[in-house]
Every structure is written in structure tokens, then in C-alpha cells.
Design an enzyme around this catalytic site. Structure first.
Site, PDB file in Angstrom:
ATOM      1  N   GLU A 132      49.166  24.215  37.308  1.00  0.00           N
ATOM      2  CA  GLU A 132      49.560  25.424  36.581  1.00  0.00           C
ATOM      3  C   GLU A 132      49.080  26.682  37.281  1.00  0.00           C
ATOM      4  O   GLU A 132      48.152  27.333  36.836  1.00  0.00           O
ATOM      5  CB  GLU A 132      49.079  25.365  35.133  1.00  0.00           C
ATOM      6  CG  GLU A 132      47.714  24.757  34.998  1.00  0.00           C
ATOM      7  CD  GLU A 132      47.274  24.505  33.570  1.00  0.00           C
ATOM      8  OE1 GLU A 132      48.114  24.301  32.692  1.00  0.00           O
ATOM      9  OE2 GLU A 132      46.066  24.509  33.369  1.00  0.00           O
ATOM     10  N   PRO A 133      49.742  27.036  38.368  1.00  0.00           N
ATOM     11  CA  PRO A 133      49.362  28.222  39.115  1.00  0.00           C
ATOM     12  C   PRO A 133      49.724  29.509  38.376  1.00  0.00           C
ATOM     13  O   PRO A 133      50.757  29.591  37.734  1.00  0.00           O
ATOM     14  CB  PRO A 133      50.204  28.112  40.382  1.00  0.00           C
ATOM     15  CG  PRO A 133      51.411  27.340  39.966  1.00  0.00           C
ATOM     16  CD  PRO A 133      50.922  26.360  38.945  1.00  0.00           C
ATOM     17  N   GLY A 134      48.829  30.485  38.441  1.00  0.00           N
ATOM     18  CA  GLY A 134      49.123  31.812  37.905  1.00  0.00           C
ATOM     19  C   GLY A 134      49.181  32.787  39.064  1.00  0.00           C
ATOM     20  O   GLY A 134      50.249  33.118  39.584  1.00  0.00           O
ATOM     21  N   ARG A 135      48.004  33.191  39.539  1.00  0.00           N
ATOM     22  CA  ARG A 135      47.946  34.245  40.558  1.00  0.00           C
ATOM     23  C   ARG A 135      48.697  33.888  41.844  1.00  0.00           C
ATOM     24  O   ARG A 135      49.293  34.765  42.465  1.00  0.00           O
ATOM     25  CB  ARG A 135      46.494  34.612  40.867  1.00  0.00           C
ATOM     26  CG  ARG A 135      45.756  33.684  41.809  1.00  0.00           C
ATOM     27  CD  ARG A 135      44.316  34.106  41.986  1.00  0.00           C
ATOM     28  NE  ARG A 135      43.608  33.971  40.726  1.00  0.00           N
ATOM     29  CZ  ARG A 135      42.823  34.900  40.211  1.00  0.00           C
ATOM     30  NH1 ARG A 135      42.631  36.031  40.847  1.00  0.00           N
ATOM     31  NH2 ARG A 135      42.217  34.685  39.070  1.00  0.00           N
ATOM     32  N   ARG A 173      40.395  44.699  36.962  1.00  0.00           N
ATOM     33  CA  ARG A 173      39.757  43.580  37.648  1.00  0.00           C
ATOM     34  C   ARG A 173      38.494  43.951  38.428  1.00  0.00           C
ATOM     35  O   ARG A 173      37.596  43.142  38.560  1.00  0.00           O
ATOM     36  CB  ARG A 173      40.766  42.847  38.559  1.00  0.00           C
ATOM     37  CG  ARG A 173      41.824  42.111  37.750  1.00  0.00           C
ATOM     38  CD  ARG A 173      42.739  41.254  38.607  1.00  0.00           C
ATOM     39  NE  ARG A 173      42.058  40.127  39.181  1.00  0.00           N
ATOM     40  CZ  ARG A 173      41.771  39.995  40.466  1.00  0.00           C
ATOM     41  NH1 ARG A 173      42.114  40.933  41.342  1.00  0.00           N
ATOM     42  NH2 ARG A 173      41.141  38.939  40.905  1.00  0.00           N
ATOM     43  N   TYR A 218      35.246  41.930  37.357  1.00  0.00           N
ATOM     44  CA  TYR A 218      34.564  41.028  38.277  1.00  0.00           C
ATOM     45  C   TYR A 218      34.533  41.485  39.731  1.00  0.00           C
ATOM     46  O   TYR A 218      34.572  40.675  40.644  1.00  0.00           O
ATOM     47  CB  TYR A 218      35.064  39.574  38.193  1.00  0.00           C
ATOM     48  CG  TYR A 218      36.425  39.288  37.618  1.00  0.00           C
ATOM     49  CD1 TYR A 218      36.530  38.545  36.443  1.00  0.00           C
ATOM     50  CD2 TYR A 218      37.591  39.709  38.245  1.00  0.00           C
ATOM     51  CE1 TYR A 218      37.775  38.241  35.908  1.00  0.00           C
ATOM     52  CE2 TYR A 218      38.836  39.404  37.715  1.00  0.00           C
ATOM     53  CZ  TYR A 218      38.914  38.670  36.546  1.00  0.00           C
ATOM     54  OH  TYR A 218      40.138  38.365  36.010  1.00  0.00           O
ATOM     55  N   CYS A 236      36.909  57.863  31.349  1.00  0.00           N
ATOM     56  CA  CYS A 236      35.539  58.346  31.239  1.00  0.00           C
ATOM     57  C   CYS A 236      34.582  57.171  31.262  1.00  0.00           C
ATOM     58  O   CYS A 236      33.965  56.825  30.254  1.00  0.00           O
ATOM     59  CB  CYS A 236      35.387  59.153  29.963  1.00  0.00           C
ATOM     60  SG  CYS A 236      36.393  60.621  30.021  1.00  0.00           S
ATOM     61  N   GLU A 237      34.498  56.521  32.395  1.00  0.00           N
ATOM     62  CA  GLU A 237      33.640  55.355  32.618  1.00  0.00           C
ATOM     63  C   GLU A 237      33.293  55.353  34.095  1.00  0.00           C
ATOM     64  O   GLU A 237      34.203  55.346  34.930  1.00  0.00           O
ATOM     65  CB  GLU A 237      34.411  54.039  32.402  1.00  0.00           C
ATOM     66  CG  GLU A 237      34.839  53.692  31.027  1.00  0.00           C
ATOM     67  CD  GLU A 237      33.702  53.301  30.108  1.00  0.00           C
ATOM     68  OE1 GLU A 237      32.666  52.800  30.599  1.00  0.00           O
ATOM     69  OE2 GLU A 237      33.855  53.513  28.904  1.00  0.00           O
ATOM     70  N   TYR A 276      47.221  39.451  36.687  1.00  0.00           N
ATOM     71  CA  TYR A 276      46.095  39.959  35.909  1.00  0.00           C
ATOM     72  C   TYR A 276      45.942  41.474  36.019  1.00  0.00           C
ATOM     73  O   TYR A 276      44.829  41.995  36.008  1.00  0.00           O
ATOM     74  CB  TYR A 276      44.787  39.255  36.317  1.00  0.00           C
ATOM     75  CG  TYR A 276      44.893  37.745  36.227  1.00  0.00           C
ATOM     76  CD1 TYR A 276      44.973  37.109  34.997  1.00  0.00           C
ATOM     77  CD2 TYR A 276      44.969  36.956  37.373  1.00  0.00           C
ATOM     78  CE1 TYR A 276      45.109  35.737  34.908  1.00  0.00           C
ATOM     79  CE2 TYR A 276      45.110  35.579  37.291  1.00  0.00           C
ATOM     80  CZ  TYR A 276      45.177  34.980  36.056  1.00  0.00           C
ATOM     81  OH  TYR A 276      45.325  33.619  35.969  1.00  0.00           O
TER      82      TYR A 276
HETATM   83  C1  LIG Z   1      43.766  30.904  34.256  1.00  0.00           C
HETATM   84  C2  LIG Z   1      44.273  29.554  34.167  1.00  0.00           C
HETATM   85  C3  LIG Z   1      45.245  29.119  35.066  1.00  0.00           C
HETATM   86  C4  LIG Z   1      45.763  29.960  36.197  1.00  0.00           C
HETATM   87  O1  LIG Z   1      44.780  30.277  37.107  1.00  0.00           O
HETATM   88  P1  LIG Z   1      45.199  31.030  38.471  1.00  0.00           P
HETATM   89  O2  LIG Z   1      43.910  31.272  39.168  1.00  0.00           O
HETATM   90  O3  LIG Z   1      45.844  32.298  38.062  1.00  0.00           O
HETATM   91  O4  LIG Z   1      46.111  30.128  39.207  1.00  0.00           O
HETATM   92  C5  LIG Z   1      45.739  27.853  34.909  1.00  0.00           C
HETATM   93  N1  LIG Z   1      45.316  27.046  33.912  1.00  0.00           N
HETATM   94  C6  LIG Z   1      44.385  27.439  33.025  1.00  0.00           C
HETATM   95  C7  LIG Z   1      43.967  26.522  31.952  1.00  0.00           C
HETATM   96  C8  LIG Z   1      43.822  28.694  33.124  1.00  0.00           C
HETATM   97  O5  LIG Z   1      42.885  29.063  32.256  1.00  0.00           O
END
Ligand SMILES: *Cc1c(COP(=O)(O)O)cnc(C)c1O
Length: 431
Positions: free
Chosen positions: A290-293, A330, A334, A361-362, A390
Site C-alpha cells: 500500500e504505497p502512498g508517497r 512536514r 518531522y 505566527c510560529e 502529505y
Molecule cells: C502511511 C501508511 C501507508 C503509506 O505509507 P507511505 O510511506 O506513504 O508509502 C501505508 N499503509 C499504512 C497502514 C500507513 O499507515
């Protein structure tokens, strides 16, 4: 350049997805999120093709919505034939309203309320990723009331540390996510899930962290999960059909980060899976990732207009922009690293070192510190690379700053995917 969708044109302007960013900033105003639709599709295909090639039939990528959740991304995911993750009613609702086939949605999260559970079932969500025992019992009751048997997998913590930032490391035993294998609780939960009449248990899930550049943490996770699957088979007579190894492949935010070929990494993981299954005496389940970034980060860029340029003699320099932590929290969260360019002066010399500061204002509202850049002037366009993940999804209205629009770029054309928030939008819910 960081990514092959970034270049400089004859006018000395930064281009993104082949388009002049300075003209786009003029057309839409700043701050502005740009997204390269072809790059998104390219990454989705990279994952899908590699997973079809190397993993058992039915193995597909799920796009992790939390990285970027808008109707248009779900339309693209649907067209590309990939699944999605969602973690809230808001993400589910967005996907549903975009027309996404919800049976291909996995519902995540460490605290799904009864309301969330009902909403997800009513929305036709395909799978629940059950995080803990309380949720299991609630889901069993609600599924029963709603007259369905809910397909589910259990989220386990494999107890590994992928050497990434603490706040994005999620697979350790003490993580807030999932149930620990090490403590024996994962096996207990599996046994309980198998006894739930209204839950159809299909397998397991783990996610070790984010911004990982090696295949090794995924291989270690697979080893631990296979060992657990074998235990569940031997002790509970349960044959897991699905194993989700999570997301987390890294992306190139600066030139110090490697450029990685996700298909190749998936091949490296796949190469050892058969042997490991043989070792534990189990058959290879369907593998999900499950890729996001890594699907969306380098498909994004943010444009800002430079305001004040402040030189504190003998100390440091600040370049202030018309956005900041409200559209990109971000660095504040972090200390994430980025690459910046002055988009209208690409051919000028980079002889200025400055911190890029947001407008809130931070003191912590920064995009980053000590960037080497072309010295900008008020009115120049500052671009931050690799902001597809993100950023929009984490944006806020702090200081009542309206959120920027999202403009998609495709084959030399631009179109609006999310409109700019107006001051009226800011007041919409005030009574
Ligand atoms: C955040 C997350 C992802 C995606 O992570 P990436 O670093 O964006 O690929 C996949 N699965 C779960 C359960 C997550 O919490």
C-alpha cells in the site's frame, strides 16, 4: 534534476511536467499545488505491473489515501485498476463520491468508532483492516446487525525497526498500531476473529514505516509474517489467503536521496518469498502493498510568491513566502527535507543561503533551513519540489489561511482538481 518531470526552459523558467511554472503561477495565483497526472499513473502502473509479474494472482497495490485524498486521485486509481486504503469517513466519502468501486477499498485506522464502522459498511467498503480486539468485537456486532459477513484482515506489529524517523516508524512492538506477535496477542486475536460469526478473516497486515529505500525491511517483515501464518495454520488450522506488507518505499526529496526503481525492489522482495514459504511449510498468499508517497510525492510541486527577504547580519537569512506550514506542515512535524528553486531565475547563480519561512505566527513555520539558492527578490516564484504526498492532505486553516488549489498537469494541459479556498469558505461553518 531531482526527477525527470522537472526541467528548465529557454526563458530560464522552471518547468514541471513540461509546463512553465511561472506562467502557471500567473494563471492560478500562489500558493499553488501542481500535480503531474502522468507521473501518478506511471507510478501506479510500475507497482501494478511488478506485482502482477512477481506475486501470486490477485496481488494488487492499494494507494494509501492519506498521502493525497481528492476525488480526482480516486478516479485515476479506479482507471488504473488499483485498490485504495482509507482511514476515515472523510476519505471513504471522497472515494465514494468520486465513483470509486468501494469493494476495492481497505478501511484502516487504530480507532474506528461505531459510527465509522457503520458508515464504512453502508458505503460498501470491501475490507476492514482490524487493529485491535475492541474493534473486532464491535465490528462483529455491527456487521451482524447489518446482516453482512465483513471481509477483514488483522493488523499485526511484526516488531521491527526500519531505521526511519520515529514518527513514521510504525511496526515496532510498542507502536500504537496493530497487535503484537511477540506478546502472543496476535495469535489470541486471530483465534477470536475466527470465532466471530459476522467476520470473514482473510489474512494479515503489517506496515513497518515510511521513507524506506531498501527491500530488506519488507523481506524481514515477510519472514516474520510467514512464520506467524505458519503458527496460525498449525495451531488454529487457519490458512491465510492474503498478506499485506504495507507501504513505505522512499522517495527522493533531495539529491542525497537515492532514486529507486520500485519494480526492481518488488522483484527483490518477491525473489525470496517462495523459499520462505517452503521454510515454514505454507503456501504463498496473495501479497498486497500500500504505497502512498512513492506514488504521489514526486508528482507534486508547490509554487509560492516570495515576500520579504531578510538578512540578519552575521546570523542567517530568511526568505518569506505566501504559504508555509498551512499547506506543508512536514518540516514543522518531522523536519522533512526538501529542495527549492527560484522558478523564474533558474539560470542565475546559487550563491545565497537562506531559511524559507512561512507566513504563520510560529517560529517553527518553515519549509526548511539553509537552502543554497539563487538570491530572490519580492515577487519571485519559489518552488518546492516533491510535495505531492502529505502536503495537500495535511493542510490546515491555521491563522485562517485559505488552502491552495490543486492544478493537475497532463500532456501540456492544466486543469483544476481542487479549487482555491476563499475567505467565504473559511467562514462557511461559523455561526
Ligand atoms: C502511511 C501508511 C501507508 C503509506 O505509507 P507511505 O510511506 O506513504 O508509502 C501505508 N499503509 C499504512 C497502514 C500507513 O499507515
Amino acid at each position: 534534476m531531482l526527477c525527470d518531470n522537472i526541467s528548465t526552459n529557454r526563458e530560464g523558467h522552471l518547468t514541471f511536467a513540461g509546463m512553465d511554472t511561472v506562467s502557471l503561477a500567473e494563471k492560478y495565483g500562489t500558493p499553488l499545488y501542481l500535480m503531474d497526472e502522468n507521473k501518478i499513473r506511471e507510478h501506479m502502473r510500475e507497482y501494478k505491473t511488478a506485482m502482477e509479474k512477481y506475486f501470486p494472482e490477485g496481488s494488487v497495490p492499494e494507494f494509501a489515501s492519506k498521502a493525497f485524498s481528492t476525488k480526482q486521485i480516486y478516479r485515476i486509481a479506479s482507471e488504473e485498476g488499483i485498490d485504495i486504503d482509507a482511514v476515515s469517513q472523510g476519505e471513504i466519502y471522497t472515494a465514494l463520491k468520486s465513483g470509486f468501486p468501494m469493494e476495492r477499498c481497505f478501511f484502516h485506522g487504530n480507532n474506528k468508532t461505531d459510527g465509522d464502522i457503520r458508515f464504512a459498511i453502508e458505503s460498501g467498503v470491501g475490507y476492514f483492516v482490524i487493529d485491535n480486539e475492541d474493534e473486532l468485537l464491535a465490528l462483529d456486532i455491527i456487521s451482524g446487525e447489518m446482516g453482512i459477513k465483513q471481509k477483514s484482515i488483522l493488523r499485526l506489529s511484526p516488531g521491527i525497526d526500519p531505521h526511519t524517523h520515529k514518527k513514521i516508524s510504525t511496526g515496532s512492538v510498542e507502536s500504537k498500531f496493530g497487535v503484537a506477535i511477540e506478546t502472543g496477542q496476535a495469535l489470541e486475536l486471530t483465534e477470536k476473529a475466527l470465532k466471530c460469526e459476522n467476520i470473514e478473516l482473510l489474512g494479515f497486515h503489517c506496515h513497518v514505516g515510511s521513507q524506506i529505500f531498501e527491500s530488506e525491511p519488507f523481506i524481514t517483515a515477510a519472514d516474520i509474517m510467514f512464520s506467524f501464518i505458519a503458527e496460525a495454520k498449525n495451531k488454529l488450522n487457519f490458512n491465510a489467503k492474503m498478506l499485506n506488507l504495507g507501504g513505505g518505499f522512499g522517495v527522493r526529496y533531495t539529491e542525497n536521496d537515492p532514486l529507486i526503481d520500485y519494480g526492481e525492489k518488488i522483484g527483490e522482495v518477491a525473489a525470496v518469498l517462495d523459499d520462505k514459504c517452503n521454510k515454514y511449510g505454507i503456501s504463498l498468499p496473495k501479497i498486497m502493498l500500500e504505497p502512498g508517497r512513492s506514488v504521489i510525492a514526486d508528482a507534486g510541486m508547490t509554487l509560492y510568491t516570495v515576500g520579504s527577504v531578510k538578512e540578519i547580519k552575521g546570523y542567517k537569512n530568511y526568505v518569506s513566502i505566501d504559504g508555509g506550514m498551512t499547506d506543508n506542515p512536514r518540516y514543522a512535524l518531522y523536519e522533512a527535507e526538501y529542495t527549492v528553486e527560484i522558478a523564474n531565475k533558474m539560470n542565475a547563480e546559487k550563491n545565497f543561503v537562506a531559511t524559507v519561512a512561512g507566513r504563520c505566527c510560529e517560529s517553527g513555520d518553515l519549509i526548511g533551513e539553509d537552502f543554497k539558492m539563487v538570491k530572490p527578490q519580492r515577487g519571485d516564484i519559489l518552488a518546492v519540489m516533491t510535495t505531492g504526498a502529505y502536503n495537500h492532505s495535511m493542510a490546515s486553516n491555521y491563522n485562517r489561511v485559505p488552502r491552495p488549489p490543486v492544478v493537475m498537469l497532463k500532456n501540456g494541459k492544466d486543469y483544476l482538481a481542487v479549487k482555491r479556498e476563499s475567505l467565504e469558505d473559511i467562514l462557511r461553518l461559523d455561526v
